[in-house]
Each structure stands twice: as C-alpha cells, then as structure tokens.
Design a protein around this motif. Structure first.
Motif, PDB file in Angstrom:
ATOM      1  N   LYS A   4       0.831  -1.212   0.000  1.00 27.87           N
ATOM      2  CA  LYS A   4       0.000   0.000   0.000  1.00 27.87           C
ATOM      3  C   LYS A   4       0.862   1.257   0.000  1.00 27.87           C
ATOM      4  O   LYS A   4       0.585   2.216  -0.707  1.00 27.87           O
ATOM      5  N   SER A   5       1.934   1.276   0.756  1.00 27.45           N
ATOM      6  CA  SER A   5       2.806   2.447   0.799  1.00 27.45           C
ATOM      7  C   SER A   5       3.476   2.682  -0.535  1.00 27.45           C
ATOM      8  O   SER A   5       3.700   3.809  -0.943  1.00 27.45           O
ATOM      9  N   LYS A   7       2.142   2.031  -3.505  1.00 27.32           N
ATOM     10  CA  LYS A   7       1.142   2.632  -4.381  1.00 27.32           C
ATOM     11  C   LYS A   7       0.970   4.122  -4.078  1.00 27.32           C
ATOM     12  O   LYS A   7       0.870   4.936  -4.971  1.00 27.32           O
ATOM     13  N   ILE A   8       0.944   4.450  -2.802  1.00 28.62           N
ATOM     14  CA  ILE A   8       0.789   5.854  -2.437  1.00 28.62           C
ATOM     15  C   ILE A   8       1.979   6.669  -2.924  1.00 28.62           C
ATOM     16  O   ILE A   8       1.827   7.759  -3.459  1.00 28.62           O
ATOM     17  N   ASN A 183      -6.959  10.524  -3.377  1.00 23.93           N
ATOM     18  CA  ASN A 183      -7.632  10.440  -2.077  1.00 23.93           C
ATOM     19  C   ASN A 183      -8.780   9.438  -2.102  1.00 23.93           C
ATOM     20  O   ASN A 183      -9.043   8.769  -1.086  1.00 23.93           O
ATOM     21  N   LYS A 185      -8.914   6.680  -3.890  1.00 21.80           N
ATOM     22  CA  LYS A 185      -8.346   5.336  -3.859  1.00 21.80           C
ATOM     23  C   LYS A 185      -7.951   4.927  -2.441  1.00 21.80           C
ATOM     24  O   LYS A 185      -8.065   3.752  -2.067  1.00 21.80           O
ATOM     25  N   LYS A 186      -7.497   5.883  -1.636  1.00 23.57           N
ATOM     26  CA  LYS A 186      -7.020   5.579  -0.283  1.00 23.57           C
ATOM     27  C   LYS A 186      -8.128   5.621   0.764  1.00 23.57           C
ATOM     28  O   LYS A 186      -7.916   5.176   1.891  1.00 23.57           O
ATOM     29  N   SER A 187      -9.293   6.158   0.417  1.00 23.01           N
ATOM     30  CA  SER A 187     -10.350   6.369   1.403  1.00 23.01           C
ATOM     31  C   SER A 187     -11.184   5.105   1.615  1.00 23.01           C
ATOM     32  O   SER A 187     -11.062   4.112   0.897  1.00 23.01           O
ATOM     33  N   ARG A 191     -12.185   2.012  -1.095  1.00 27.64           N
ATOM     34  CA  ARG A 191     -12.095   0.571  -0.852  1.00 27.64           C
ATOM     35  C   ARG A 191     -13.430  -0.115  -1.103  1.00 27.64           C
ATOM     36  O   ARG A 191     -13.475  -1.242  -1.603  1.00 27.64           O
TER      37      ARG A 191
END
Length: 344
Positions: A4-5, A7-8, A183, A185-187, A191
């Motif tokens: 995940k990190s 991708k960010i 934002n 994608k990460k929220s 999900r």
C-alpha cells in the motif's frame, strides 16, 4: 502494508512530476521560448489528461465500461461556455472562467445522474451500449438546439483566450483531478468501490450500497468531464457538437486502457503521449502509422498492461528454453518407450 505504501508513493510521484512539468512549461510559455505549436497543444493535452483520469474512476476503479464520456464533456462545454459568454462583460476572467467551469461541471453531473441512475443497473457490454447511445442522443439534442447555435456551432466570441490566459486554470483542474483520484483510492469509499469491482455479490453481502457508490463515481467522473469541456471550449472561436461523438469516447477509453486500469500515472502518461505523438510524426508520412503502433505497444509494456505482458511472457528466453527442453524430453520418451517386464 508495504504494498500500500508503494502505491501511495507512486501516486505522489505522479503528482510531483505533473506539477514540475507544468512549472517548466509555464516558465517557457510566459518567457516566449515555447513554439506556437507547443503552446496550442497545452490546453487540449491538459483536457485529455483530465478526461482520462476521470474516466479511469469509472473503468479502472469501479470496473464498469462507459462509452458516454464525450457526451458529458459536450454538455459541460456548451453550458459552461454559454455562462461564460453571458458574463463576459460583467465579470473579470479570473472569476468568470472558473465559475463557468463549475457550472459546466455541475450540469454534466446532473446529466450523469440522469443517465447513470437507470444505466448502472446494467453491466458489461449492455452498459457500454446504453452509455454510447446516450452520448449520441446528447450530441443530437445539442445540434438541434437554437441556444447552442444548431448545426453551425456555438460562437464563443469574447470568451476566446489563448494558452497564456488558460494555462493556470488547466493546471489547477489537472492537479485537482489527480488529487481527488488519489484520495478516493485511499479512502474508505474507495475501498468500497474497489470491492464492488472485484466482487459485487460479496460487497452487497457485507452491507455496501452498490447503487449509491456506482452512481457517485459516475456523477464525479461526469463533473470533471464537464469542467474539462468548458475549459476546452475556451480554446476555440466556434465549437460544434458533432466533434464530441462516440469516436472521442473510444479515444479516451483507449488512453485509459493503454495507461492501465486504475493507474493515475499511466493515464497521464498515455494521454500526453497519444496527443503529442501524432503532431511529432507529421514529417513521417510513409512510416507514421507503423511508428505509432510500435509506440502504443511500448506504452502498454511500460505501464504494465497485464494482457500484453502475458503475451510477451510467452517469448521470454527462459520460458522458451524450458519449453524446448520439455519438448525434447517428451520426444525422447516417445521414441524410447519403457520396456514392460524384465529378465526372468
């Protein structure tokens, strides 16, 4: 957590690269060092980036095939430009142009709601056919309205500006679209949307409102398409609705597919390349299409397109060597079959 990190960091790197590229281009443009051809391409390329990233919300993040993005762009263009023309003598450009872009985006979002509410009950090819038909209906409606200039098109007139005046608005719109995609994608909502894409039945079983999230993504993508259309309309003195047919929707979809489903950097890179490349190849009339096809293949490889990567994996030396050794062993086993029985 480690994946995940990564991708960010990729998304943040994309945002930083886009901001740096615009900084360099703005410096060259306002200094007068940028050619006329390059200056004229700045706003159209920016619009295509916004269109590709916003369509990636529907196709990549949600997993639904939509071919009506050009219709939302045209709705936003004509509604926003009509507002801009009406306010040309009342408001200064720094207020009028952003206001017209917001109005164009909101009108496109309303059309996205009207189209998406019944259409998103369908899936796959059926959804693609319905959205394509809606795009053509919108184009015909705009063409037959006197308010939008009819078949002759809408004369932008006083609202027409060059790249120097429109570049700040293009930069803000592109960066805002990328930030929203990152934002989302990460929220928690992102999900849930990706859960719907992966398995709709499982998402419904855990209480996710599938209709709500699908419609929200569709409306959000339509809003950015409408805002980009308004910005695009300010580049021309006259705009016709016939320019926003299914071919434009397919072109944007091709950019999304080449860049990679759900990939922000891939959509940005593919949009820039596929808009700039035809202009660069004008001097190669004989080999133009061949070079264009080769570059498309390289783009798919560079952005990690899974279909093409699986195809080229078959021809890797290690895999070919393994297949060759297996074929030789199978041939030897067939030529020398094991003898049954033994010596008494």
């Amino acid at each position: 957590m480690r994946r995940k990190s990564i991708k960010i960091s990729k998304d943040l790197l994309t945002l930083a690269l886009v901001a740096g590229l615009y900084t360099v281009l703005a410096f060259l443009l306002y200094r007068g060092s940028l050619s006329r051809q390059a200056s004229n391409m700045l706003i159209p390329v920016s619009v295509y980036v916004v269109m590709a990233v916003s369509l990636n919300l529907v196709v990549g993040l949600l997993g639904e095939l939509s071919l009506g993005h050009a219709g939302f762009m045209s709705v936003g263009l004509f509604s926003g430009c009509l507002v801009s023309i009406a306010l040309a003598e009342r408001l200064p450009d720094p207020v009028r142009i952003p206001l017209s872009m917001i109005v164009g985006g909101l009108v496109a979002a309303v059309f996205g709601f009207v189209v998406g509410l019944p259409a998103l009950r369908l899936r796959g090819d059926y959804l693609a056919i319905v959205t394509l038909a809606c795009c053509e209906i919108i184009k015909s409606m705009i063409t037959n309205l006197k308010l939008t200039g009819g078949a002759r098109g809408l004369n932008i007139g006083p609202a027409y500006r060059d790249a120097r005046a429109l570049l700040p608005y293009a930069v803000v719109l592109v960066l805002l679209t990328i930030l929203v995609m990152m934002n989302l994608k990460k929220s928690k909502q992102g999900r849930a949307i990706m859960a719907i894409r992966d398995n709709r039945i499982a998402a419904e079983s855990v209480g996710i409102n599938v209709t709500y999230y699908k419609l929200a993504v569709f409306i959000l993508a339509a809003f950015f398409a409408g805002a980009a259309g308004t910005l695009y309309g300010h580049c021309f003195a006259n705009v016709k609705a016939t320019s926003f047919d299914y071919n434009l929707s397919i072109e944007i979809l091709v950019i999304v597919v080449l860049g990679g489903m759900g990939s922000i950097g891939g959509s940005v890179f593919a949009a820039i390349l596929l808009r700039v490349l035809p202009e660069m190849l004008r001097g190669f009339q004989n080999a133009r299409m061949l070079i264009y096809a080769v570059v498309l293949i390289l783009v798919m490889l560079a952005t990690g397109n899974p279909t093409l990567k699986a195809f080229f994996d078959r021809f890797r030396p290690a895999r070919l060597k393994k297949k060759l050794s297996e074929a030789i062993l199978a041939r030897k086993a067939k030529a020398d079959p094991p003898q049954e029985g033994g010596a008494a």
